[in-house]
Design an enzyme around this catalytic site. Structure first.
Site, PDB file in Angstrom:
ATOM      1  N   HIS A 263     -10.056   3.857  13.364  1.00 22.28           N
ATOM      2  CA  HIS A 263     -10.197   2.938  12.227  1.00 22.28           C
ATOM      3  C   HIS A 263      -9.272   3.272  11.058  1.00 22.28           C
ATOM      4  CE1 HIS A 263     -13.246  -0.055  10.260  1.00 22.28           C
ATOM      5  NE2 HIS A 263     -12.019  -0.537  10.381  1.00 22.28           N
TER       6      HIS A 263
ATOM      7  N   CYS B 167     -16.391   3.402   5.639  1.00 30.24           N
ATOM      8  CA  CYS B 167     -15.772   4.181   6.706  1.00 30.24           C
ATOM      9  C   CYS B 167     -14.287   4.485   6.557  1.00 30.24           C
ATOM     10  CB  CYS B 167     -16.028   3.508   8.046  1.00 30.24           C
ATOM     11  SG  CYS B 167     -15.631   1.739   8.057  1.00 30.24           S
TER      12      CYS B 167
END
Length: 630
Positions: A170, A108
């Site tokens: 993130h 990710c």
């Protein structure tokens, strides 16, 4: 139009008195009468063709939707016949489907950094090396997207777009102190942010145990820290017995340091508490710590995006809706629990698709469909190792493609389900099978917005519109490089002629025996101890062998040496463009720093301000007829 309106307003007062019919006509010369005529023509034009409140800016809007850990085999239009995704399928039927769309890495954080900047993660410092963390594990770490990197959100904001990120970020939060927010979305071009600065970890579900407890990296860390502690105690015992020549100062120093390793191994990595990472922010303000997944997270985030669409319908905008789904912890509202044929994971995919549908409906309702560029993709492939101790699968399916999330260059981890819609230039039902990259979104969005691509850095993405509009039939990417952290794992080669696409694997992960995944480690590593290097590389014809099951060799492929040589040439050319940068994944940057821990309602670090959107209760989620059973 606004320019004309401004000129009209500025000149109106100066002409008004000249055209005052109450004054004697003989005082006005012919030129003044002509000015009066022009004024009334301007008034007639404006009242006829100008509608207050509507923008005359014809630049497209952008709605970019990112799903977390969605496998290419999880979506109906990519071949799944048992999980219902009618809204994603609708985007494909009304626009385009990209069947070879690739992430810059199979995990990710680096993948999302590449998406926003159009650059390989290794260029931005968002690539790990030497350890197993290829994502940011703590919100209270110092790593993140560097401030000198430019996102498409920053450039669009500078060009007059309203920009918003709703959901998962993130890419870091702070650098040195708890409130500097140097990596915050607001510092990277987003006017509005509502979501989590990190991700949806498994422990974010109340009562859930962190994934680290049974994994190989945790066991190595735990055993090493335990050895440090007991080794220090042994040195103390030997010193007391007179068999240790170390000074008492050194022994006591070791005894003080050893618990600093052992305690985190037993606390932070085996049972990270929910309050540490599971936080929700409204711009720079904490609104929930820890957040509640089950009750309303999906509609809560959705309501924020719908409000943004309504508030910005009269100006160009960029909305980046970044789902926390379908990453674990899995969560679904009551109406979707038990609804699918694939347990909690299928429920999550179907609820995510419902939310996509609500965004599309709002775009349609506001009359913006023709001028809104919609893009939906996943940050990496499905997570094969995501299985509960009871054997229930909580990760995605990657169809015919080998491998999955975190697995370097294997297709299942980097080939992601992607659909687009923009009626102005993309014909319905378009299918693009050429290699494209998530990094291509950067130059594509900038080109459509009329904004120049930065020339002070290497941009690895390419404008996709020539392919999408049918002006090109072959991708501009002759080579695409696939990284596993800082290690070059594989390279993809698309010759300018013919139809074949070749891929060479230089590094592949070592799977658990008899499997196609790294179940014992919860994910595959780039570490040399857990990977195999190949020289010559493993070579596959991805066009004719997309499942990478038929290895090409000098014996079965006469052009083997030529193909490998061409790929090596592309790899060397790419390497020459790299410059050293600080790694945002160094131990110094990723480890938890107490003084940087976000904390609302100190010292309890607990709050829930219930900042739900005023439209939350009006969402169709709460109307039984809104959810079709077909």
């Amino acid at each position: 139009m606004m320019f004309l309106l401004g000129n009209f307003a500025a000149s109106f007062s100066s002409v008004r008195d000249d055209c005052d019919a109450s004054k004697p006509t003989m005082l006005y010369p012919v030129s003044t009468n002509r000015r009066c005529s022009h004024l009334w023509v301007a008034i007639l034009f404006l009242t006829t063709f100008w509608t207050p409140g509507l923008s005359d800016d014809t630049r497209p809007n952008f709605v970019l939707i990112m799903v977390d850990d969605l496998g290419i085999g999880d979506v109906g239009c990519f071949g799944n016949g048992t999980i219902r995704t009618p809204n994603i399928d609708r985007i494909a039927s009304e626009g385009a489907k990209l069947t070879q769309h690739l992430t810059a890495e199979a995990i990710c954080t680096p993948s999302r950094a590449a998406f926003l900047t159009g650059r390989y993660p290794v260029r931005t410092g968002m690539a790990a090396g030497g350890h197993n963390w290829r994502y940011l594990p703590f919100v209270a770490g110092a790593g993140g997207l560097p401030q000198n990197e430019t996102t498409f959100a920053t450039l669009l904001k500078d060009a007059g777009y309203s920009t918003a990120l709703v959901g998962k970020w993130h890419l870091g939060l702070n650098c040195k102190t708890r409130g500097d927010h140097c990596h915050h979305p607001n510092k990277h071009g987003f006017d509005f942010f509502f979501g989590t600065p990190i991700t949806n970890f498994r422990e974010c579900a109340e009562g859930a145990e962190t994934m680290y407890v049974t994994t190989r990296p945790y066991r190595r860390w735990r055993n090493g820290c335990t050895a440090v502690l007991f080794g220090s105690l042994a040195l103390l015992l030997l010193k007391v017995m007179g068999k240790n020549k170390m000074s008492w100062k050194t022994v006591f120093a070791l005894l003080l340091i050893a618990p600093g390793f052992w305690i985190p191994s037993r606390f932070f990595f085996s049972h990270r508490l929910r309050w540490m990472n599971c936080i929700l922010m409204n711009n720079d303000k904490l609104v929930a710590q820890p957040f509640d997944l089950e009750d309303d997270m999906t509609p809560r985030l959705l309501a924020k995006s719908l409000n943004f669409l309504r508030e910005n319908q009269n100006r160009p905008f960029l909305l980046y809706h970044s789902f926390l789904k379908v990453h674990t912890a899995l969560f679904a509202t009551e109406r979707f629990r038990g609804r699918s044929q694939h347990g909690p994971y299928g429920d999550n995919v179907e609820e995510m698709d419902w939310a996509v549908g609500e965004i599309l409906k709002e775009i349609d309702r506001l009359g913006m469909s023709e001028n809104t560029f919609v893009y939906l993709s996943s940050d990496n492939g499905g997570h094969l190792e995501e299985i509960t101790p009871e054997g229930e699968v909580h990760g995605g399916w990657n169809g015919i493609y080998k491998g999955g999330k975190s697995m370097g260059g294997w297709e299942g981890g980097i080939r992601v389900p992607t659909v687009l819609r923009w009626p102005r230039q993309i014909r319905p039902g378009t299918v693009i099978s050429e290699p494209t990259s998530m990094m291509d979104v950067f130059p594509t969005v900038l080109k459509l917005a009329g904004t120049e691509t930065p020339e002070d850095r290497v941009i690895d993405g390419r404008d996709m519109m020539p392919l999408l509009a049918g002006d090109r039939t072959v991708t501009e990417h002759e080579f695409l490089i696939h990284y596993c952290g800082q290690s070059l794992a594989a390279a993809r080669y698309r010759p300018l002629t013919g139809n074949s696409v070749y891929k060479a694997h230089y590094i592949t992960p070592i799977w658990d025996e008899g499997t196609g995944a790294c179940y014992s480690a919860f994910g595959c590593s780039c570490d040399d101890r857990w990977a195999t290097h190949h020289d010559p590389p493993l070579l596959f014809d991805i066009t004719n062998d997309p499942s990478e099951s038929r290895l090409m060799t000098p014996e079965n492929e006469p052009k083997f040496a030529e193909i490998v040589a061409n790929i090596s040439r592309g790899v060397e050319t790419h390497k020459k463009t790299l410059v050293p940068v600080e790694s945002q994944f160094s131990y110094r940057n990723i480890l938890w720093r107490p003084w940087m821990q976000p904390c609302c309602n100190f010292p309890y670090c607990s709050c829930n301000l219930n900042e739900t959107s005023p439209t939350l209760e009006t969402l169709p989620m709460y109307k039984p007829e809104s959810i079709s059973e077909s």
